[in-house]
Design an enzyme around this catalytic site. Structure first.
Site, PDB file in Angstrom:
ATOM      1  N   ASN A  84       0.815  -1.212   0.000  1.00  0.00           N
ATOM      2  CA  ASN A  84       0.000   0.000   0.000  1.00  0.00           C
ATOM      3  C   ASN A  84       0.853   1.269   0.000  1.00  0.00           C
ATOM      4  O   ASN A  84       0.379   2.322  -0.409  1.00  0.00           O
ATOM      5  CB  ASN A  84      -0.924  -0.017   1.220  1.00  0.00           C
ATOM      6  CG  ASN A  84      -1.694   1.267   1.403  1.00  0.00           C
ATOM      7  OD1 ASN A  84      -2.503   1.633   0.565  1.00  0.00           O
ATOM      8  ND2 ASN A  84      -1.443   1.965   2.504  1.00  0.00           N
ATOM      9  N   SER A 138      -3.625  -0.269  -6.388  1.00  0.00           N
ATOM     10  CA  SER A 138      -3.466   0.391  -7.673  1.00  0.00           C
ATOM     11  C   SER A 138      -4.133   1.763  -7.645  1.00  0.00           C
ATOM     12  O   SER A 138      -4.351   2.356  -6.587  1.00  0.00           O
ATOM     13  CB  SER A 138      -4.039  -0.496  -8.779  1.00  0.00           C
ATOM     14  OG  SER A 138      -3.821   0.074 -10.051  1.00  0.00           O
ATOM     15  N   TYR A 152       3.035   9.172 -11.575  1.00  0.00           N
ATOM     16  CA  TYR A 152       2.405   8.275 -10.604  1.00  0.00           C
ATOM     17  C   TYR A 152       1.620   7.185 -11.328  1.00  0.00           C
ATOM     18  O   TYR A 152       1.721   6.001 -10.991  1.00  0.00           O
ATOM     19  CB  TYR A 152       1.480   9.083  -9.706  1.00  0.00           C
ATOM     20  CG  TYR A 152       0.730   8.268  -8.676  1.00  0.00           C
ATOM     21  CD1 TYR A 152       1.364   7.832  -7.514  1.00  0.00           C
ATOM     22  CD2 TYR A 152      -0.615   7.955  -8.855  1.00  0.00           C
ATOM     23  CE1 TYR A 152       0.669   7.087  -6.558  1.00  0.00           C
ATOM     24  CE2 TYR A 152      -1.316   7.223  -7.908  1.00  0.00           C
ATOM     25  CZ  TYR A 152      -0.672   6.792  -6.765  1.00  0.00           C
ATOM     26  OH  TYR A 152      -1.364   6.057  -5.830  1.00  0.00           O
ATOM     27  N   LYS A 156       2.014   3.019 -11.259  1.00  0.00           N
ATOM     28  CA  LYS A 156       0.935   2.113 -10.884  1.00  0.00           C
ATOM     29  C   LYS A 156       0.586   1.164 -12.033  1.00  0.00           C
ATOM     30  O   LYS A 156       0.197   0.012 -11.795  1.00  0.00           O
ATOM     31  CB  LYS A 156      -0.298   2.907 -10.449  1.00  0.00           C
ATOM     32  CG  LYS A 156      -0.123   3.610  -9.104  1.00  0.00           C
ATOM     33  CD  LYS A 156       0.056   2.621  -7.963  1.00  0.00           C
ATOM     34  CE  LYS A 156       0.100   3.300  -6.614  1.00  0.00           C
ATOM     35  NZ  LYS A 156       0.185   2.364  -5.482  1.00  0.00           N
ATOM     36  N   THR A 185      -7.334  11.129   1.451  1.00  0.00           N
ATOM     37  CA  THR A 185      -6.100  10.687   2.091  1.00  0.00           C
ATOM     38  C   THR A 185      -5.065  11.803   2.052  1.00  0.00           C
ATOM     39  O   THR A 185      -5.171  12.738   1.257  1.00  0.00           O
ATOM     40  CB  THR A 185      -5.508   9.461   1.373  1.00  0.00           C
ATOM     41  OG1 THR A 185      -5.165   9.824   0.019  1.00  0.00           O
ATOM     42  CG2 THR A 185      -6.505   8.300   1.351  1.00  0.00           C
TER      43      THR A 185
END
Length: 232
Positions: A84, A138, A152, A156, A185
């Protein structure tokens, strides 16, 4: 009790998933770079009765990865490995023309290379488990082209492909790449600090991960939103 290693577990999705697994009786080995926040997370879960080993460090460090797997071994072995921990490459995100190459290297190192390194370290234990499972977290940016998400998203996408190949090479395991969808987040806040649109809490997508663990479908890529809709 089954044992899970969760990286990036001090907050956000990692912390929410750790809490859900602890409630189910799992033993946990948790990783994060910030030791103080990680200790607070571990203490909260231990107060609920869970066995938790908190190992602060950087997943790009091979010694740290070995320490995580050794800690899981003391609890009985690795049944579930959740990759993660993530790096954006630039904070806030920028267009590819301005993306620092060192930032891209960091994103690839954290999101892909370290994830594979941890799988390699844990593989003997995962193979020995009756329900050995690898989950790579993902992003929709791995499959869709969004401005400023190029570095990014590329990392992924590479992680997704690596997980797909691992699933083919290790038919005795379950290997799931899971796109959790939009979440509120710290990672997203760092990526797009000017976005004030409300987003769901990470806890809201955890049932999708639990459904995978309960039903154990074939290795592959899954979107949390689809799992949640189908599970209603």
């Amino acid at each position: 009790m089954p044992v899970a290693i969760i990286t990036g577990a001090s907050k956000g999705l990692g912390r929410a998933l750790a809490g859900a697994l602890a409630a189910r009786g799992w033993d946990l080995v948790l990783d994060a770079r910030t030791s103080e926040v990680l200790r607070e997370t571990a203490a909260e879960l231990e107060a609920r009765g869970a066995r938790v080993t908190a190992v602060a460090g950087d997943v790009t460090d091979a010694g740290h990865r070995a320490e995580l797997v050794a800690a899981a071994g003391k609890l009985g072995g690795v049944d579930l490995l959740v990759s993660n921990a993530s790096a954006l490459g630039a904070e806030p995100l920028v267009r590819l023309e301005a993306l620092p190459l060192e930032g891209l290297r960091r994103a690839l190192e954290v999101n892909v290379v370290a994830a594979l390194g941890l799988v390699q370290e844990a593989l003997p234990s995962l193979r020995a488990s009756e329900a050995g499972t690898v989950i790579t977290v993902s992003s929709d940016a791995a499959a869709e082209a969004y401005e400023t998400w190029g570095g990014y998203g590329a990392s992924k996408a590479a992680l997704d492909h690596m997980a797909a190949v691992l699933g083919e090479e290790e038919p005795g395991l379950r290997v799931w790449a899971v796109d959790p969808g939009d979440m509120a987040t710290d990672l997203y806040a760092a990526a797009v600090p000017d976005d004030d649109d409300p987003r769901p809490a990470p806890a809201g997508v955890v049932p999708a991960f639990l459904r995978l663990l309960d039903e154990r479908p074939a290795s592959g890529r899954y979107a949390a939103v689809s799992l949640l809709v189908e599970g209603r």
